[in-house]
Design a protein around this motif. Structure first.
Motif, PDB file in Angstrom:
ATOM      1  N   VAL A   1      67.487 -66.712 -28.254  1.00  0.00           N
ATOM      2  CA  VAL A   1      68.786 -66.367 -28.885  1.00  0.00           C
ATOM      3  C   VAL A   1      69.781 -65.701 -27.339  1.00  0.00           C
ATOM      4  CG1 VAL A   1      70.329 -64.766 -30.087  1.00  0.00           C
ATOM      5  CG2 VAL A   1      68.228 -65.695 -31.048  1.00  0.00           C
ATOM      6  N   LYS A   2      69.040 -65.133 -26.532  1.00  0.00           N
ATOM      7  CA  LYS A   2      69.950 -64.762 -25.371  1.00  0.00           C
ATOM      8  C   LYS A   2      70.448 -65.769 -24.417  1.00  0.00           C
ATOM      9  CE  LYS A   2      69.419 -61.611 -21.392  1.00  0.00           C
ATOM     10  NZ  LYS A   2      68.362 -60.639 -20.897  1.00  0.00           N
ATOM     11  N   ILE A   3      69.360 -66.698 -24.336  1.00  0.00           N
ATOM     12  CA  ILE A   3      69.573 -67.861 -23.210  1.00  0.00           C
ATOM     13  C   ILE A   3      70.538 -68.905 -23.867  1.00  0.00           C
ATOM     14  CG2 ILE A   3      68.404 -69.763 -22.045  1.00  0.00           C
ATOM     15  CD1 ILE A   3      65.971 -68.014 -21.772  1.00  0.00           C
ATOM     16  N   ALA A   4      70.382 -69.143 -25.116  1.00  0.00           N
ATOM     17  CA  ALA A   4      71.004 -70.133 -25.968  1.00  0.00           C
ATOM     18  C   ALA A   4      72.673 -69.819 -25.721  1.00  0.00           C
ATOM     19  CB  ALA A   4      70.704 -70.216 -27.211  1.00  0.00           C
ATOM     20  N   GLY A   5      72.874 -68.346 -25.624  1.00  0.00           N
ATOM     21  CA  GLY A   5      74.376 -68.000 -25.662  1.00  0.00           C
ATOM     22  C   GLY A   5      74.955 -67.793 -27.083  1.00  0.00           C
ATOM     23  N   LYS A   6      76.242 -66.875 -26.824  1.00  0.00           N
ATOM     24  CA  LYS A   6      76.978 -66.870 -28.011  1.00  0.00           C
ATOM     25  C   LYS A   6      77.675 -67.801 -28.900  1.00  0.00           C
ATOM     26  CE  LYS A   6      78.301 -62.024 -25.971  1.00  0.00           C
ATOM     27  NZ  LYS A   6      79.313 -60.928 -25.700  1.00  0.00           N
ATOM     28  N   GLU A   7      77.895 -68.849 -27.966  1.00  0.00           N
ATOM     29  CA  GLU A   7      78.495 -70.050 -28.558  1.00  0.00           C
ATOM     30  C   GLU A   7      77.448 -71.094 -28.627  1.00  0.00           C
ATOM     31  OE1 GLU A   7      81.800 -70.045 -29.491  1.00  0.00           O
ATOM     32  OE2 GLU A   7      81.725 -67.950 -28.399  1.00  0.00           O
ATOM     33  N   ALA A   8      76.096 -70.770 -29.140  1.00  0.00           N
ATOM     34  CA  ALA A   8      74.910 -71.637 -29.017  1.00  0.00           C
ATOM     35  C   ALA A   8      75.218 -72.407 -30.393  1.00  0.00           C
ATOM     36  CB  ALA A   8      73.757 -70.885 -29.085  1.00  0.00           C
ATOM     37  N   LYS A   9      74.478 -73.677 -30.433  1.00  0.00           N
ATOM     38  CA  LYS A   9      74.553 -74.527 -31.565  1.00  0.00           C
ATOM     39  C   LYS A   9      72.673 -74.767 -31.848  1.00  0.00           C
ATOM     40  CE  LYS A   9      78.920 -76.577 -31.461  1.00  0.00           C
ATOM     41  NZ  LYS A   9      79.740 -77.916 -31.311  1.00  0.00           N
ATOM     42  N   ILE A  10      72.297 -73.878 -32.597  1.00  0.00           N
ATOM     43  CA  ILE A  10      71.007 -73.892 -32.589  1.00  0.00           C
ATOM     44  C   ILE A  10      70.584 -74.469 -33.963  1.00  0.00           C
ATOM     45  CG2 ILE A  10      68.778 -72.318 -32.979  1.00  0.00           C
ATOM     46  CD1 ILE A  10      70.545 -70.029 -31.565  1.00  0.00           C
TER      47      ILE A  10
ATOM     48  N   ALA B   1      73.560 -79.982 -30.705  1.00  0.00           N
ATOM     49  CA  ALA B   1      72.719 -78.886 -30.467  1.00  0.00           C
ATOM     50  C   ALA B   1      72.481 -78.565 -28.903  1.00  0.00           C
ATOM     51  CB  ALA B   1      71.586 -78.742 -31.277  1.00  0.00           C
ATOM     52  N   ASN B   2      72.240 -77.307 -28.533  1.00  0.00           N
ATOM     53  CA  ASN B   2      71.666 -76.861 -27.290  1.00  0.00           C
ATOM     54  C   ASN B   2      70.748 -76.140 -27.107  1.00  0.00           C
ATOM     55  OD1 ASN B   2      73.106 -74.427 -28.172  1.00  0.00           O
ATOM     56  ND2 ASN B   2      73.105 -73.648 -25.987  1.00  0.00           N
ATOM     57  N   ALA B   3      70.003 -75.808 -28.515  1.00  0.00           N
ATOM     58  CA  ALA B   3      68.894 -75.093 -28.956  1.00  0.00           C
ATOM     59  C   ALA B   3      68.126 -75.373 -29.970  1.00  0.00           C
ATOM     60  CB  ALA B   3      69.033 -73.418 -28.497  1.00  0.00           C
ATOM     61  N   VAL B   4      66.850 -75.748 -29.779  1.00  0.00           N
ATOM     62  CA  VAL B   4      65.902 -76.071 -31.231  1.00  0.00           C
ATOM     63  C   VAL B   4      64.655 -75.181 -30.875  1.00  0.00           C
ATOM     64  CG1 VAL B   4      64.640 -77.881 -31.892  1.00  0.00           C
ATOM     65  CG2 VAL B   4      66.755 -78.557 -30.925  1.00  0.00           C
ATOM     66  N   TRP B   5      64.636 -74.647 -32.117  1.00  0.00           N
ATOM     67  CA  TRP B   5      63.146 -73.910 -32.369  1.00  0.00           C
ATOM     68  C   TRP B   5      62.356 -74.680 -33.318  1.00  0.00           C
ATOM     69  CZ3 TRP B   5      61.689 -69.249 -29.964  1.00  0.00           C
ATOM     70  CH2 TRP B   5      60.121 -68.805 -30.403  1.00  0.00           C
ATOM     71  N   LEU B   6      61.238 -75.193 -32.802  1.00  0.00           N
ATOM     72  CA  LEU B   6      60.186 -75.850 -33.772  1.00  0.00           C
ATOM     73  C   LEU B   6      59.378 -75.292 -34.576  1.00  0.00           C
ATOM     74  CD1 LEU B   6      59.020 -78.418 -30.827  1.00  0.00           C
ATOM     75  CD2 LEU B   6      61.261 -78.584 -32.114  1.00  0.00           C
ATOM     76  N   VAL B   7      59.217 -75.616 -35.851  1.00  0.00           N
ATOM     77  CA  VAL B   7      58.553 -74.853 -36.794  1.00  0.00           C
ATOM     78  C   VAL B   7      57.504 -75.886 -37.442  1.00  0.00           C
ATOM     79  CG1 VAL B   7      58.814 -73.965 -39.252  1.00  0.00           C
ATOM     80  CG2 VAL B   7      60.699 -73.241 -37.650  1.00  0.00           C
ATOM     81  N   GLY B   8      56.390 -75.322 -37.404  1.00  0.00           N
ATOM     82  CA  GLY B   8      55.229 -76.088 -38.131  1.00  0.00           C
ATOM     83  C   GLY B   8      54.149 -76.329 -37.101  1.00  0.00           C
ATOM     84  N   GLN B   9      52.843 -76.805 -37.454  1.00  0.00           N
ATOM     85  CA  GLN B   9      51.967 -77.039 -36.361  1.00  0.00           C
ATOM     86  C   GLN B   9      51.355 -78.363 -36.605  1.00  0.00           C
ATOM     87  OE1 GLN B   9      50.949 -74.524 -34.350  1.00  0.00           O
ATOM     88  NE2 GLN B   9      52.853 -73.482 -35.396  1.00  0.00           N
ATOM     89  N   ASN B  10      52.067 -79.537 -37.140  1.00  0.00           N
ATOM     90  CA  ASN B  10      51.610 -80.672 -37.269  1.00  0.00           C
ATOM     91  C   ASN B  10      51.679 -81.626 -35.956  1.00  0.00           C
ATOM     92  OD1 ASN B  10      51.318 -83.477 -38.115  1.00  0.00           O
ATOM     93  ND2 ASN B  10      51.878 -83.057 -40.215  1.00  0.00           N
ATOM     94  N   PRO B  11      50.589 -81.709 -35.482  1.00  0.00           N
ATOM     95  CA  PRO B  11      50.700 -82.560 -34.098  1.00  0.00           C
ATOM     96  C   PRO B  11      51.134 -83.875 -34.149  1.00  0.00           C
ATOM     97  CG  PRO B  11      48.186 -82.401 -34.772  1.00  0.00           C
ATOM     98  CD  PRO B  11      49.093 -81.464 -35.803  1.00  0.00           C
TER      99      PRO B  11
ATOM    100  N   THR C   1      68.715 -78.147 -22.065  1.00  0.00           N
ATOM    101  CA  THR C   1      69.073 -77.267 -23.372  1.00  0.00           C
ATOM    102  C   THR C   1      67.586 -76.525 -23.486  1.00  0.00           C
ATOM    103  OG1 THR C   1      67.651 -79.476 -24.169  1.00  0.00           O
ATOM    104  CG2 THR C   1      70.032 -79.151 -24.546  1.00  0.00           C
ATOM    105  N   ILE C   2      67.333 -75.937 -24.619  1.00  0.00           N
ATOM    106  CA  ILE C   2      66.471 -74.933 -24.798  1.00  0.00           C
ATOM    107  C   ILE C   2      65.447 -75.206 -25.978  1.00  0.00           C
ATOM    108  CG2 ILE C   2      65.763 -72.411 -25.254  1.00  0.00           C
ATOM    109  CD1 ILE C   2      69.152 -72.378 -24.455  1.00  0.00           C
ATOM    110  N   VAL C   3      64.059 -75.282 -25.787  1.00  0.00           N
ATOM    111  CA  VAL C   3      63.183 -75.513 -26.895  1.00  0.00           C
ATOM    112  C   VAL C   3      62.190 -74.203 -26.960  1.00  0.00           C
ATOM    113  CG1 VAL C   3      61.311 -76.982 -27.502  1.00  0.00           C
ATOM    114  CG2 VAL C   3      63.375 -77.841 -26.447  1.00  0.00           C
ATOM    115  N   GLY C   4      62.109 -73.661 -28.358  1.00  0.00           N
ATOM    116  CA  GLY C   4      61.236 -72.618 -28.567  1.00  0.00           C
ATOM    117  C   GLY C   4      60.009 -73.224 -29.345  1.00  0.00           C
ATOM    118  N   ALA C   5      58.838 -72.567 -29.468  1.00  0.00           N
ATOM    119  CA  ALA C   5      57.737 -72.866 -30.360  1.00  0.00           C
ATOM    120  C   ALA C   5      56.919 -71.761 -30.071  1.00  0.00           C
ATOM    121  CB  ALA C   5      57.183 -74.217 -29.909  1.00  0.00           C
ATOM    122  N   GLY C   6      56.093 -71.693 -31.205  1.00  0.00           N
ATOM    123  CA  GLY C   6      54.872 -70.730 -31.251  1.00  0.00           C
ATOM    124  C   GLY C   6      53.870 -71.210 -32.014  1.00  0.00           C
ATOM    125  N   GLY C   7      52.671 -70.306 -31.704  1.00  0.00           N
ATOM    126  CA  GLY C   7      51.367 -70.926 -32.304  1.00  0.00           C
ATOM    127  C   GLY C   7      50.709 -71.917 -31.560  1.00  0.00           C
ATOM    128  N   GLN C   8      49.569 -72.482 -32.460  1.00  0.00           N
ATOM    129  CA  GLN C   8      48.960 -73.479 -31.597  1.00  0.00           C
ATOM    130  C   GLN C   8      49.785 -74.753 -31.369  1.00  0.00           C
ATOM    131  OE1 GLN C   8      45.561 -74.042 -33.855  1.00  0.00           O
ATOM    132  NE2 GLN C   8      44.373 -75.196 -32.254  1.00  0.00           N
TER     133      GLN C   8
END
Length: 506
Positions: free
Chosen positions: A51-60, A102-112, A132-139
């Motif tokens: 969220v910090k890197i995406a910025g205050k005017e982010a489109k997430i 968008a300028n930032a995307v967080w990926l949800v799910g684990q389907n390869p 841009t910014i991409v976030g993800a977590g887990g496997q």
């Protein structure tokens, strides 16, 4: 078999062309934007940094890759942390249009499978090119290093859920511990989570396995250095046990230890380059962009000595360095100047390029190459202080290869003034086959054939490990103004004018 009909000369030309400009060249800039990868699906540190890197005017965007209960829980947690974010699915009609905005995307799910589908979409590839910014977590983050996506270049990524993986040659292994999170921005790697990340370089025939432990208090790592180091470990050992003799077969080198440049040395440079017929190229490549105009002022100094032309080539990117414009200038060059700064910038700009071949040809044609400070060290076969993270490391994995104008040596500068005597000793102890050369400020080593002539106010210090008989004896020989040293025989021919020893006491 078409290739069998190609003439031998044409085939050799093709191979050389591929080796210089083929797709295997590592882009030192790293990735276009930023990845934030956490070892678990839920990591507060990672989300806050996102969220910090995406910025205050982010489109997430929160991009849902599958519809499992676990993915829905993760999605809801992200909505709580990012209430202004839009939630889309991979198959939604408006997904691509939302991605464009968008300028930032967080990926949800684990389907390869769905992740692979995403990375193959031109819309997603275009998104990545926009810094841009991409976030993800887990496997799921393991897929960032898979050959099918190669989002995280030359990487094996391992989370706590995966026991082990085959560590391939040329790859860097990132083991994400519990609670860890990694930020890759362009080429900079840092840890922001509570856990530890272990980065591993594979053992080779000449190097032991190396592990780098990243945590909040560590200085981070450099993606390009790690990639270079991984490639080096699948290549022949460097430096070789038996090195080519340190001599300049044609042309001359002028190697300056930084500080003020003696006027007579500049005059000698122009003379060796052809006097009033000289074509001089100035390379201010080692300094930041903001300092290029000031660094290029040396061009005005050269012009006062009457050469035919002086051209400044500040570009670092491959499309500049190997452009027709730059290559034509280098083809005309009779003298090249490498400025000061950070020597790793020279490696980034010129490794595996057509431009570097033309620089060597300047010597082959009887021309001259001169450099000071970083421009001195880069002339050696072995590069010291090449770490992009800081210049205190004498030997840096991935940045050990200079441009190789003088074979069989390692060159350090600002030598006596910054008390670097023991620093160069450490290099020669590790690689006793090298000849170490330490040059004081305001001092030049002019090399023709196998002999170096010292000019300027200070001294040049030569390190030959083979001459060290006792642990407490001085491990170098100093040569002052007017003195000469036989580089191949490693022998002082004339000590010249020796000033009092400037080596400081510990």
């Amino acid at each position: 078999m078409i290739i069998l009909r190609i003439g031998s000369l044409a085939l050799i030309s093709l191979i050389l062309s591929l080796s210089v400009s083929g797709g295997t060249r590592i882009d030192p800039a790293g990735i276009a934007g930023t990845f934030i990868l956490s070892s678990e699906e839920k990591n507060k540190d990672a989300i806050e940094e996102f969220v910090k890197i995406a910025g205050k005017e982010a489109k997430i965007l929160i991009l849902n890759l599958d519809a499992t209960a676990k993915a829905n829980d993760q999605k809801q947690d992200l909505i709580d942390e990012m209430p202004d974010a839009k939630v889309v699915g991979l198959t939604d009609d408006h997904f691509k249009s939302e991605l464009k905005e968008a300028n930032a995307v967080w990926l949800v799910g684990q389907n390869p499978k769905n992740f692979k589908t995403l990375t193959e979409l031109e819309a997603f590839r275009s998104f990545l090119k926009r810094s841009t910014i991409v976030g993800a977590g887990g496997q799921l983050i393991e897929a960032f290093g898979s050959p099918s996506s190669d989002l995280f270049p030359d990487a094996h990524i391992l989370t706590g859920d995966t026991e082990s993986i085959k560590h391939e040659d040329g790859k860097v292994l990132y083991k994400m511990g519990n609670g860890s999170a990694l930020v890759l921005s362009n080429r900079s790697i840092r840890s922001i989570g509570q856990g530890e990340i272990i980065v591993t370089l594979k053992q080779s025939t000449s190097k032991a396995e190396k592990k780098i432990h990243l945590n909040k208090s560590s200085r981070g790592a450099d993606l390009t250095a790690l990639r270079f180091a991984a490639v080096d470990r699948k290549s022949p050992p460097f430096p070789e046990r038996v090195l080519s003799p340190p001599k300049v077969k044609n042309g001359s080198l002028i190697i300056i230890g930084g500080g003020p440049m003696p006027r007579m040395v500049v005059n000698k440079f122009i003379q060796l380059a052809g006097g009033d017929e000289a074509s001089i190229v100035v390379l201010p490549t080692a300094v930041p962009d903001s300092m290029v105009p000031r660094s290029s002022a040396i061009a005005d100094t050269f012009k006062k000595f009457g050469p035919k032309e002086v051209t400044v080539l500040p570009g670092r990117k491959i499309n500049e360095v190997d452009s027709e414009k730059y290559l034509n200038v280098l083809k005309r060059a009779t003298g090249i100047w490498f400025g000061g700064g950070r020597q790793w910038n020279f490696v980034d700009a010129y490794h595996d390029t057509k431009a570097l071949k033309l620089m060597h040809q300047v010597l082959d044609k009887g021309g001259v190459i001169m450099g000071s400070s970083a421009g001195a060290s880069i002339q050696a076969e072995y590069l010291v202080r090449g770490n992009p993270l800081g210049n205190r490391d004498m030997m840096a994995d991935g940045y050990e290869k200079g441009l190789g104008f003088l074979k069989g040596v390692a060159i350090d500068q600002h030598f006596a003034e910054r008390n670097r005597f023991k620093d160069l000793s450490s290099v020669i102890e590790t690689f006793p086959q090298l000849l170490g050369i330490g040059i004081d400020e305001g001092t030049a080593l002019i090399v023709k054939g196998p002999v170096g002539l010292v000019q300027g106010k200070g001294q040049v210090h030569f390190y030959d490990r083979k001459k060290i008989n006792k642990p407490d004896t001085k491990d170098y020989e100093s040569v002052g103004r007017g003195g000469r040293y036989q580089l191949v025989q490693r022998k002082v021919l004339n000590t010249g004018k020796i000033t009092p020893n400037k080596e400081k006491k510990e």
